[in-house]
Design an enzyme around this catalytic site. Sequence first.
Site, short mmCIF file in Angstrom:
data_model
loop_
_atom_site.label_atom_id
_atom_site.label_comp_id
_atom_site.label_asym_id
_atom_site.label_seq_id
_atom_site.Cartn_x
_atom_site.Cartn_y
_atom_site.Cartn_z
N GLN A 160 0.81 -1.23 0.00
CA GLN A 160 0.00 0.00 0.00
C GLN A 160 0.84 1.28 0.00
OE1 GLN A 160 -3.90 0.93 0.46
NE2 GLN A 160 -2.52 2.30 -0.63
N GLU A 221 -4.25 4.64 -10.33
CA GLU A 221 -5.48 5.02 -9.63
C GLU A 221 -5.37 6.49 -9.23
OE1 GLU A 221 -6.38 3.04 -5.93
OE2 GLU A 221 -8.50 3.60 -6.05
N ASP A 317 -14.15 -3.44 -3.93
CA ASP A 317 -12.99 -2.74 -3.39
C ASP A 317 -13.04 -2.60 -1.86
OD1 ASP A 317 -10.44 -1.69 -3.87
OD2 ASP A 317 -11.16 0.36 -4.16
N1 17E Z 1 -5.79 1.34 -1.35
C1 17E Z 1 -5.61 1.92 -2.57
O1 17E Z 1 -4.47 2.25 -2.90
N2 17E Z 1 -6.65 2.12 -3.38
C2 17E Z 1 -7.86 1.76 -3.02
N3 17E Z 1 -8.90 1.97 -3.83
C3 17E Z 1 -8.07 1.15 -1.76
C4 17E Z 1 -7.01 0.95 -0.96
C5 17E Z 1 -9.42 0.74 -1.34
FE FE2 Z 2 -8.21 -1.55 -4.42
#
Ligand code: 17E
Ligand code: FE2
Length: 447
Positions: A160, A221, A317
């Site tokens: 993460q 993302e 998610d």
């Molecule tokens: N961590 C991340 O990097 N992106 C997400 N959408 C979630 C956790 C839920």
């Molecule tokens: Fe995710």
Amino acid sequence: MQIIVRGARLATEGGGTAPGTYDVECEGGRIARVLPADDQKEPPATGRVIEAHGALLTPPFVEPHIHLDTALTAGEPRWNASGTLWEGIACWSERKRTLTREDVVSRATEVLRWQAAQGVLHVRTHCDTTDPELTALDALLEVRDRVRDVLDLQVTAFPQEGVHSFPGGAELLAEAVARGVDAVGAIPHYEDTREDGVASLHTVFALAERHGLRIDAHCDETDDEQSRFVEVLAALALRSGLRDRVTASHTTAMGSYNGSYAHRLQGLLVRSGIGLVCNPFANLNLQGRFDDHPKRRGLTRVKELLGAGCPVAFGHDDVMDPWNPLGTGNPLQTVLAGVYAAQLTGPEEIDTAFSMVTDRAARVLGLGEGYGLVAGRPANFLLLPADSPFDAVRRQVAPRYVVSRGRVLAETPYAPARLYWPGEDPEPVDFVRRRDADSAHWRRLPF
Ligand code: 17E
Ligand code: FE2
């Protein structure tokens, strides 16, 4: 006990229903036979017969992307006030310091029970490995073993806070692999530099190749149209030969790429064979937060990717965590959000959206012959009180029966509302159109 389902409509691969109705017979936890329905045939003396009355039999729901380690932590120690991905990561980082194995096991198990009750029997979870103790990882590996007789859980090691930007990130990821995960993840858009992001993907491919694992990377993302790691992921998937063993999750920046670049990228994605997961709840919530109006939807190019033939799935998610305060883990809610967010509102597109939490998601997860209404495969399926995938999505029905390994794991009584309209007799209301009501034989499903 052996289960026989009689007279069910069958969901077909890719969305839609097969003509006619079928009998499905199970033996020893597997599907023994799928035959055209025959009401003349005597039901067997032993076993449990479920009369489907034309209800929809579908392989189980597949949850291709969930974070079970962070689930049910919303508001602990604080709420995500800005609603951004980045503040969510900061909130979780604070909560992470207080993790215990029991805490993670209990929250993850609770959400899996919610999902199982709603027909989810295959799950891929991500698990944060940027914790020197790897507390959540050990907990989720334990959960994977504990639930094995009921549902399949794949655990992805997910760094993460970065592979190269977090102290010891690469070593922790390697240690997580050594402890026995199913897939390796990455978060290149979060690394300090573009070079770190690219390097993290090389690290992940080296690990996956050495240990024969799948890859599922959180990738691009962000609404930053300059975030272009999915091309690296796809090129490495192609060149390594890992191809469909690789998944790109989120890929929201793709929604902001210019047409020229998106066109070229799409060709590479198709050639690479990788799967993609769109998580409509999380990204409708997290993206666009730095935009004034017009505000971007912040999702990947779902319709275009489907049109190009890429395997695309919808994931939930989060369930009640810093990135989504709501949720029960219900895949039909995910589909409903996805239908609107990705504008999949044509009738065939709605059937397709249903397949994005069933067989398309199974393909992304590589379930192969472990999934599907085919003789010889595990007896896992749902009986939905609906005519079609379209109908199930519209009326958001709960599975009347969830069958796992040939036994009933969950059931939800079919219970319409009761309307006391002035001057009329009480009437059940289940949102079936009056003109179609006579053909909805599945209303006779036993309680
Ligand atoms: N961590 C991340 O990097 N992106 C997400 N959408 C979630 C956790 C839920
Ligand atoms: Fe995710």
